[in-house]
Write an enzyme that holds these catalytic residues in place. Structure first.
Site, PDB file in Angstrom:
ATOM      1  N   GLU A 174      11.564  26.216 -38.248  1.00 56.21           N
ATOM      2  CA  GLU A 174      10.563  25.504 -38.498  1.00 56.21           C
ATOM      3  C   GLU A 174      12.238  24.820 -39.555  1.00 56.21           C
ATOM      4  O   GLU A 174      11.732  24.049 -40.699  1.00 56.21           O
ATOM      5  CB  GLU A 174       9.899  26.244 -40.209  1.00 56.21           C
ATOM      6  CG  GLU A 174       9.045  24.786 -40.526  1.00 56.21           C
ATOM      7  CD  GLU A 174       8.079  24.386 -39.496  1.00 56.21           C
ATOM      8  OE1 GLU A 174       8.213  22.584 -39.899  1.00 56.21           O
ATOM      9  OE2 GLU A 174       6.661  25.730 -38.687  1.00 56.21           O
TER      10      GLU A 174
HETATM   11  C1  LIG Z   1      10.414  34.882 -34.218  1.00 59.30           C
HETATM   12  C2  LIG Z   1      10.534  33.413 -34.052  1.00 59.30           C
HETATM   13  C3  LIG Z   1       9.159  32.815 -34.525  1.00 59.30           C
HETATM   14  C4  LIG Z   1       9.120  31.271 -34.093  1.00 59.30           C
HETATM   15  N1  LIG Z   1       8.490  30.679 -34.195  1.00 59.30           N
HETATM   16  C5  LIG Z   1       7.794  29.464 -33.807  1.00 59.30           C
HETATM   17  C6  LIG Z   1       6.377  28.606 -33.288  1.00 59.30           C
HETATM   18  O1  LIG Z   1       5.380  29.432 -33.309  1.00 59.30           O
HETATM   19  N2  LIG Z   1       6.685  27.894 -32.480  1.00 59.30           N
HETATM   20  C7  LIG Z   1       8.203  27.212 -32.222  1.00 59.30           C
HETATM   21  O2  LIG Z   1       8.447  25.579 -31.078  1.00 59.30           O
HETATM   22  N3  LIG Z   1       9.642  27.818 -32.367  1.00 59.30           N
HETATM   23  C8  LIG Z   1       9.192  28.864 -33.217  1.00 59.30           C
HETATM   24  N4  LIG Z   1      10.458  29.656 -33.041  1.00 59.30           N
HETATM   25  C9  LIG Z   1      11.841  28.461 -32.636  1.00 59.30           C
HETATM   26  C10 LIG Z   1      12.297  28.156 -33.835  1.00 59.30           C
HETATM   27  O3  LIG Z   1      11.772  27.377 -34.679  1.00 59.30           O
HETATM   28  C11 LIG Z   1      13.633  27.876 -33.431  1.00 59.30           C
HETATM   29  O4  LIG Z   1      14.769  29.251 -32.359  1.00 59.30           O
HETATM   30  C12 LIG Z   1      14.696  26.890 -34.289  1.00 59.30           C
HETATM   31  O5  LIG Z   1      13.877  26.130 -34.135  1.00 59.30           O
HETATM   32  C13 LIG Z   1      15.944  27.321 -34.235  1.00 59.30           C
HETATM   33  O6  LIG Z   1      16.365  26.815 -33.074  1.00 59.30           O
HETATM   34  P1  LIG Z   1      17.444  27.176 -31.852  1.00 59.30           P
HETATM   35  O7  LIG Z   1      17.113  28.584 -32.077  1.00 59.30           O
HETATM   36  O8  LIG Z   1      17.250  26.408 -30.732  1.00 59.30           O
HETATM   37  O9  LIG Z   1      18.745  26.998 -32.477  1.00 59.30           O
HETATM   38  P2  LIG Z   1      19.648  25.699 -32.180  1.00 59.30           P
HETATM   39  O10 LIG Z   1      18.517  24.682 -32.155  1.00 59.30           O
HETATM   40  O11 LIG Z   1      20.145  25.981 -30.312  1.00 59.30           O
HETATM   41  O12 LIG Z   1      20.662  25.835 -33.046  1.00 59.30           O
HETATM   42  C14 LIG Z   1      21.519  27.032 -33.200  1.00 59.30           C
HETATM   43  C15 LIG Z   1      22.933  27.246 -34.545  1.00 59.30           C
HETATM   44  O13 LIG Z   1      23.103  25.390 -34.029  1.00 59.30           O
HETATM   45  C16 LIG Z   1      22.647  25.067 -35.668  1.00 59.30           C
HETATM   46  N5  LIG Z   1      22.714  23.396 -34.970  1.00 59.30           N
HETATM   47  C17 LIG Z   1      21.567  22.531 -34.293  1.00 59.30           C
HETATM   48  N6  LIG Z   1      22.247  21.611 -33.925  1.00 59.30           N
HETATM   49  C18 LIG Z   1      22.918  21.442 -35.431  1.00 59.30           C
HETATM   50  C19 LIG Z   1      23.433  19.983 -36.015  1.00 59.30           C
HETATM   51  N7  LIG Z   1      23.342  18.786 -35.486  1.00 59.30           N
HETATM   52  N8  LIG Z   1      24.061  20.463 -36.700  1.00 59.30           N
HETATM   53  C20 LIG Z   1      24.449  21.530 -37.199  1.00 59.30           C
HETATM   54  N9  LIG Z   1      23.883  22.628 -36.935  1.00 59.30           N
HETATM   55  C21 LIG Z   1      23.199  22.453 -35.696  1.00 59.30           C
HETATM   56  C22 LIG Z   1      21.397  25.478 -36.027  1.00 59.30           C
HETATM   57  O14 LIG Z   1      21.146  25.428 -37.698  1.00 59.30           O
HETATM   58  C23 LIG Z   1      21.657  27.205 -36.159  1.00 59.30           C
HETATM   59  O15 LIG Z   1      22.049  27.801 -36.606  1.00 59.30           O
HETATM   60  C24 LIG Z   1      10.588  30.913 -33.321  1.00 59.30           C
HETATM   61  C25 LIG Z   1      12.221  31.232 -33.739  1.00 59.30           C
HETATM   62  C26 LIG Z   1      11.441  32.808 -34.313  1.00 59.30           C
HETATM   63  C27 LIG Z   1      12.745  33.783 -33.860  1.00 59.30           C
END
Ligand SMILES: Cc1cc2nc3c(=O)[nH]c(=O)nc-3n(C[C@H](O)[C@H](O)[C@H](O)COP(=O)(O)OP(=O)(O)OC[C@H]3O[C@@H](n4cnc5c(N)ncnc54)[C@H](O)[C@@H]3O)c2cc1C
Length: 602
Positions: free
Chosen positions: A443
């Site tokens: 989220e």
């Molecule tokens: C158990 C679990 C349940 C989930 N449930 C859902 C769900 O129901 N529906 C759904 O759609 N998703 C879901 N998610 C996904 C979750 O919302 C994402 O994992 C989360 O939004 C982060 O995205 P990402 O994993 O792609 O990380 P990334 O976007 O790749 O980010 C990696 C790191 O880079 C940082 N970062 C990225 N961009 C920037 C920036 N511009 N400036 C500073 N820092 C940055 C982030 O803060 C993070 O630390 C779930 C994830 C998990 C693990």
């Protein structure tokens, strides 16, 4: 395993004495007749019973068993989850805070959030199944057609079906602008959705007959980036005209993620293989549509931090009173025993009081935000709705990121109070640490929330959004400026409230020269803000307690404990703002000077 007891006295303190929910409900015509004090009390009592007796006992079962995926892509939830959900539906809980028009009970969202707290503290993983439905319901309610509402919303509201939010793809989560899922028009006006979504909470399970996925995808020829994303309803089973279940749709769970915590909740890779879906909201405006209910969803996640603090604190407190180790530095407190209970030791008290102080103020913040949400949804005048929306929009990233970070700290402290036993599974304290850790990630990560707060909310409005809150704090401090007994709270609160604006200016000025200054300051800015927001609620809670004690009360110990905890907060937690003030103004250079290739010399 800590035995969960619903903290109804604490809940009523925040609802009635701090936030005056009875008047709040009475003043909103939509709630005046339904959210009566008797009704609220009856709902809380029954919610507490359900959570203590039905959900809490399943928390460890869910952690141990996890979910099972079968060859046909279906998923079985842990023992007892399905039966508990059936009872939840039978009790009418999913429909509590939804409009009567769609089969709901028309009660306020702020009452729904209290029930969600009870559910969350007793069994977060289980609570995610109905919790995700909430997001789907809000989307359909706000953006769906009458036909969507008749077919889907009413069955989601009744709990007969559940929902999911399908945003994340393997290559993107924070940056949804680069998502790839496709939606191609079918001749009948529906769309064929193709793509892979990952990490989908409650993506498949055996608790309901149908699952309604809300999916982000791109139409053919849609503009690149966030301006080319549309929103679709994709049911697991296609409903017939009369709403009965028809054929299986071309969407299924390809696998389940193996993960650190929340084992009882299925985290699914969802494969959409030309699945039939229906556009919801305007073409290419999918992200805008989602943002309209993001505040609610994020407050729901903030609650994960808050509800975990309560569960962990209950366990830690009980243990600290029983576990014996060494003698108090000021002489034996339990000479008849082999050693004193560890609660006599200052450091154990530091851990317990940190948990307690964060926990009680976090509840105040979540309920306050949710009270604003009631106003946004149902207040009679546009002016009231607008000002509540501005306040809620400012507080949302703070509540989401700060309370989930604080939730991780508090659950870690809870584990530490147990010493080595905290690390052992049977006590349940390490499960709370594992289950809560995800809250700072999904989220919108803490980093993304911090950018939203500092960049989008505060700097882009030239500080106007910040002032919606600092004015409230200022007004309170000014009114209490002559309150000598609370001067150790009011004075520092007044000071940081002023400094907040000054620091914002400073960071903003730096950002005009170098945009990286925003990213470099953002998380410290958010944490700094969080400590002030909780400080404001502690000062207000102290004022309530002071008034009650002055008026005479049979609950003297309860209110004195509020004053003691407020004092602890101001002496030992609010000073953390000093560190964040220094680091948020330390400049981007200390982060950006390192060349990428110099990060390691392996
Ligand atoms: C158990 C679990 C349940 C989930 N449930 C859902 C769900 O129901 N529906 C759904 O759609 N998703 C879901 N998610 C996904 C979750 O919302 C994402 O994992 C989360 O939004 C982060 O995205 P990402 O994993 O792609 O990380 P990334 O976007 O790749 O980010 C990696 C790191 O880079 C940082 N970062 C990225 N961009 C920037 C920036 N511009 N400036 C500073 N820092 C940055 C982030 O803060 C993070 O630390 C779930 C994830 C998990 C693990």
């Amino acid at each position: 395993m800590p035995e969960y007891k619903a903290p109804l006295r604490e809940i009523k303190f925040v609802m009635d004495e701090l936030l005056d929910m009875p008047s709040h409900y009475a003043n909103i015509p939509a709630y005046a007749d339904v959210a009566t004090p008797d009704m609220v009390d009856a709902i809380l009592a029954e919610g507490a019973r359900f959570c203590e007796q039905e959900l809490a006992p399943l928390n460890r079962v869910g952690d141990i068993e996890g979910c099972q995926r079968h060859e046909d892509g279906t998923v079985t939830t842990p023992t007892g989850f399905k039966e508990a959900y059936a009872k939840f539906v039978e009790g009418g809980w999913p429909s509590l805070a939804h409009d009567e028009e769609f089969g709901g009970q028309g009660l306020p969202e702020s009452l729904g959030i209290v029930i969600s707290e009870l559910v969350g503290s007793s069994n977060w993983s289980w609570g995610m199944y109905p919790g995700l439905s909430h997001g789907a319901m809000n989307t359909i309610e706000q953006h769906g057609t009458d036909a969507h509402k008749a077919t889907y919303l009413t069955r989601l509201v009744s709990g007969e079906w559940t929902g999911t939010m399908c945003l994340t793809e393997p290559h993107c989560g924070s940056d949804l602008g680069i998502l790839k899922a496709k939606a191609e028009p079918n001749p009948d006006g529906s769309y064929a959705i193709t793509g892979t979504k990952i990490f989908i909470s409650a993506g498949d399970h055996d608790m309901a007959d149908n699952i309604i996925h809300i999916v982000l995808a791109r139409l053919p020829g849609a503009p690149a980036g966030t301006k080319g994303i549309s929103l679709f309803i994709v049911p697991k089973v296609l409903p017939n005209e009369d709403g009965t279940l028809g054929d299986k749709n071309a969407v299924e769970c390809g696998s389940l993620e193996h993960k650190m915590g929340i084992h009882g909740n299925s985290t699914c890779v969802m494969n959409f293989d030309g699945a039939q879906g229906w556009l919801i909201g305007p073409e290419n405006k999918g992200l805008n549509c989602m943002f309209t209910f993001m505040n609610t969803a994020r407050i729901g996640t903030a609650l994960q931090g808050s509800s975990a603090m309560e569960a962990s604190y209950q366990g830690a407190l009980a243990y600290a009173k029983e576990r014996l180790a060494m003698r108090s530095l000021t002489g034996a407190k339990a000479p008849e025993k082999a050693a004193d209970p560890i609660i006599v030791h200052p450091d154990v008290r530091r851990m317990l009081l940190t948990q307690k102080a964060l926990n009680e103020a976090s509840r105040a913040l979540v309920y306050f935000a949710s009270q604003q949400n009631d106003i946004v949804k149902k207040a009679e005048t546009e002016a009231e709705r607008k000002s509540a929306e501005e306040l809620l929009s400012f507080l949302t990233p703070i509540a989401k990121a700060f309370l989930t970070e604080a939730g991780c700290e508090a659950t870690n402290l809870g584990m530490q109070v147990y010493g080595g036993h905290g690390y052992i599974a049977e006590w349940g304290m390490e499960q709370l640490v594992r289950d809560t850790r995800i809250a700072t990630i999904y989220e919108g990560t803490t980093g993304i929330q911090a950018l939203d707060l500092l960049g989008r909310k505060v700097l882009m409005t030239q500080g106007a959004s910040l002032r919606t809150f600092t004015k409230i704090v200022h007004k309170f401090c000014k009114a209490e400026s002559g309150n000598k007994a609370l001067s150790k709270l009011i004075k520092p609160l007044m000071e940081v409230n002023k400094e907040w604006g000054d620091l914002t200016m400073k960071v903003g000025m730096g950002a005009m020269k170098n945009r990286d200054e925003v990213g470099a300051a953002a998380v410290d800015y958010l944490m700094y803000s969080g400590y002030i927001v909780l400080g404001y609620f502690w000062a207000r809670m102290a004022k309530v307690a002071q008034d009650k004690l002055a008026a005479g009360t049979s609950e003297e110990a309860f209110y004195k404990a509020k004053l003691t905890t407020a004092n602890f907060y101001f002496r030992r937690i609010l000073p953390r703002t000093r560190m964040h003030a220094a680091t948020m103004t330390a400049g981007a250079a200390s982060l950006m000077d390192m060349a990428e290739e110099d990060f390691s010399f392996l």
